[in-house]
Motif scaffolding. Structure first.
Motif, mmCIF file in Angstrom:
data_model
loop_
_atom_site.group_PDB
_atom_site.id
_atom_site.type_symbol
_atom_site.label_atom_id
_atom_site.label_comp_id
_atom_site.label_asym_id
_atom_site.label_seq_id
_atom_site.Cartn_x
_atom_site.Cartn_y
_atom_site.Cartn_z
ATOM 1 N N ALA A 75 0.822 -1.219 0.000
ATOM 2 C CA ALA A 75 0.000 0.000 0.000
ATOM 3 C C ALA A 75 0.856 1.269 0.000
ATOM 4 N N GLY A 76 2.185 1.104 0.089
ATOM 5 C CA GLY A 76 3.080 2.255 0.082
ATOM 6 C C GLY A 76 3.132 2.985 1.408
ATOM 7 N N ILE A 77 2.784 2.293 2.485
ATOM 8 C CA ILE A 77 2.749 2.911 3.815
ATOM 9 C C ILE A 77 4.079 2.730 4.545
ATOM 10 N N ILE A 78 4.738 1.596 4.282
ATOM 11 C CA ILE A 78 6.045 1.307 4.862
ATOM 12 C C ILE A 78 6.928 0.672 3.792
ATOM 13 N N SER A 79 8.211 0.576 4.116
ATOM 14 C CA SER A 79 9.153 -0.181 3.300
ATOM 15 C C SER A 79 9.819 -1.199 4.216
ATOM 16 N N VAL A 80 9.966 -2.436 3.745
ATOM 17 C CA VAL A 80 10.671 -3.476 4.502
ATOM 18 C C VAL A 80 11.880 -3.875 3.673
ATOM 19 N N GLN A 81 13.067 -3.622 4.196
ATOM 20 C CA GLN A 81 14.311 -3.872 3.470
ATOM 21 C C GLN A 81 14.990 -5.150 3.933
ATOM 22 N N GLY A 82 15.333 -6.002 2.998
ATOM 23 C CA GLY A 82 16.168 -7.170 3.278
ATOM 24 C C GLY A 82 15.556 -8.199 4.192
ATOM 25 N N ARG A 83 14.261 -8.359 4.152
ATOM 26 C CA ARG A 83 13.601 -9.307 5.052
ATOM 27 C C ARG A 83 13.958 -10.744 4.697
ATOM 28 N N ASN A 84 14.317 -11.485 5.752
ATOM 29 C CA ASN A 84 14.458 -12.925 5.618
ATOM 30 C C ASN A 84 13.983 -13.558 6.914
ATOM 31 N N HIS A 85 14.012 -14.859 7.003
ATOM 32 C CA HIS A 85 13.461 -15.528 8.175
ATOM 33 C C HIS A 85 14.427 -15.569 9.364
ATOM 34 N N GLN A 86 15.524 -14.841 9.276
ATOM 35 C CA GLN A 86 16.447 -14.730 10.400
ATOM 36 C C GLN A 86 16.127 -13.524 11.268
ATOM 37 N N ASN A 88 15.843 -10.304 10.072
ATOM 38 C CA ASN A 88 16.225 -9.033 9.457
ATOM 39 C C ASN A 88 15.022 -8.439 8.761
ATOM 40 N N GLY A 89 15.178 -7.275 8.272
ATOM 41 C CA GLY A 89 14.091 -6.618 7.550
ATOM 42 C C GLY A 89 13.725 -5.316 8.220
ATOM 43 N N ASP A 90 14.615 -4.341 8.080
ATOM 44 C CA ASP A 90 14.349 -3.037 8.681
ATOM 45 C C ASP A 90 13.114 -2.413 8.056
ATOM 46 N N ILE A 91 12.291 -1.818 8.898
ATOM 47 C CA ILE A 91 11.044 -1.208 8.461
ATOM 48 C C ILE A 91 11.208 0.307 8.475
ATOM 49 N N THR A 92 10.893 0.929 7.347
ATOM 50 C CA THR A 92 10.919 2.378 7.234
ATOM 51 C C THR A 92 9.483 2.865 7.045
ATOM 52 N N PRO A 93 8.971 3.631 7.991
ATOM 53 C CA PRO A 93 7.613 4.183 7.819
ATOM 54 C C PRO A 93 7.645 5.395 6.893
ATOM 55 N N PHE A 94 6.672 5.478 6.005
ATOM 56 C CA PHE A 94 6.529 6.642 5.139
ATOM 57 C C PHE A 94 5.521 7.599 5.776
ATOM 58 N N PHE A 95 5.368 8.772 5.193
ATOM 59 C CA PHE A 95 4.493 9.795 5.743
ATOM 60 C C PHE A 95 3.078 9.264 5.982
ATOM 61 N N SER A 96 2.584 8.457 5.057
ATOM 62 C CA SER A 96 1.226 7.919 5.198
ATOM 63 C C SER A 96 1.083 7.015 6.416
ATOM 64 N N CYS A 97 2.178 6.437 6.877
ATOM 65 C CA CYS A 97 2.157 5.615 8.097
ATOM 66 C C CYS A 97 1.741 6.466 9.293
ATOM 67 N N TYR A 98 2.290 7.662 9.370
ATOM 68 C CA TYR A 98 1.983 8.554 10.485
ATOM 69 C C TYR A 98 0.548 9.076 10.396
ATOM 70 N N ILE A 99 0.120 9.378 9.187
ATOM 71 C CA ILE A 99 -1.258 9.847 8.992
ATOM 72 C C ILE A 99 -2.242 8.754 9.396
ATOM 73 N N MET A 100 -1.977 7.534 8.948
ATOM 74 C CA MET A 100 -2.852 6.406 9.267
ATOM 75 C C MET A 100 -2.911 6.174 10.779
#
Length: 105
Positions: A75-86, A88-100
């Motif tokens: 939905a373009g609300i967050i970004s999940v970088q490098g996710r794996n089952h260990q 990892n997977g840093d989450i970056t909230p976008f502006f719409s995350c805060y609005i929501m």
């Protein structure tokens, strides 16, 4: 019979936790979910009082968090970088995350 109400608003609550920096990566999302009544309800068979084994609990956590984070990401609300089952997977909230999240407070 008491039931968790989190499942109904899981995506919204998860988003709020991300916007408040409680959840910052895939591992912290799973750890947070593991502390909820929803998790306790999901892993326990009410009729028999039998609890899922550790492997099944982890699969449930990974699947539930993965589906929700993917939905927020798609939905373009967050970004999940490098996710794996260990975990990892840093989450970056976008502006719409805060609005929501303002609508949950």
């Amino acid at each position: 019979n008491v039931q968790s109400q989190l499942q109904v608003k899981f995506i919204e609550v998860l988003n709020t936790e991300i916007s408040q920096k409680v959840i910052t990566n895939f591992n912290s999302a799973c750890n947070w979910l593991a502390t909820t009544f929803l998790f306790q309800s999901a892993i326990t068979n009410v009729a028999t009082k039998v609890i899922m084994n550790s492997e099944d609990r982890n699969k449930w956590l990974v699947k539930t968090c993965g589906v929700a984070l993917k939905e927020l990401s798609d939905a373009g609300i967050i970004s999940v970088q490098g996710r794996n089952h260990q975990g990892n997977g840093d989450i970056t909230p976008f502006f719409s995350c805060y609005i929501m999240s303002q609508h949950m407070v």
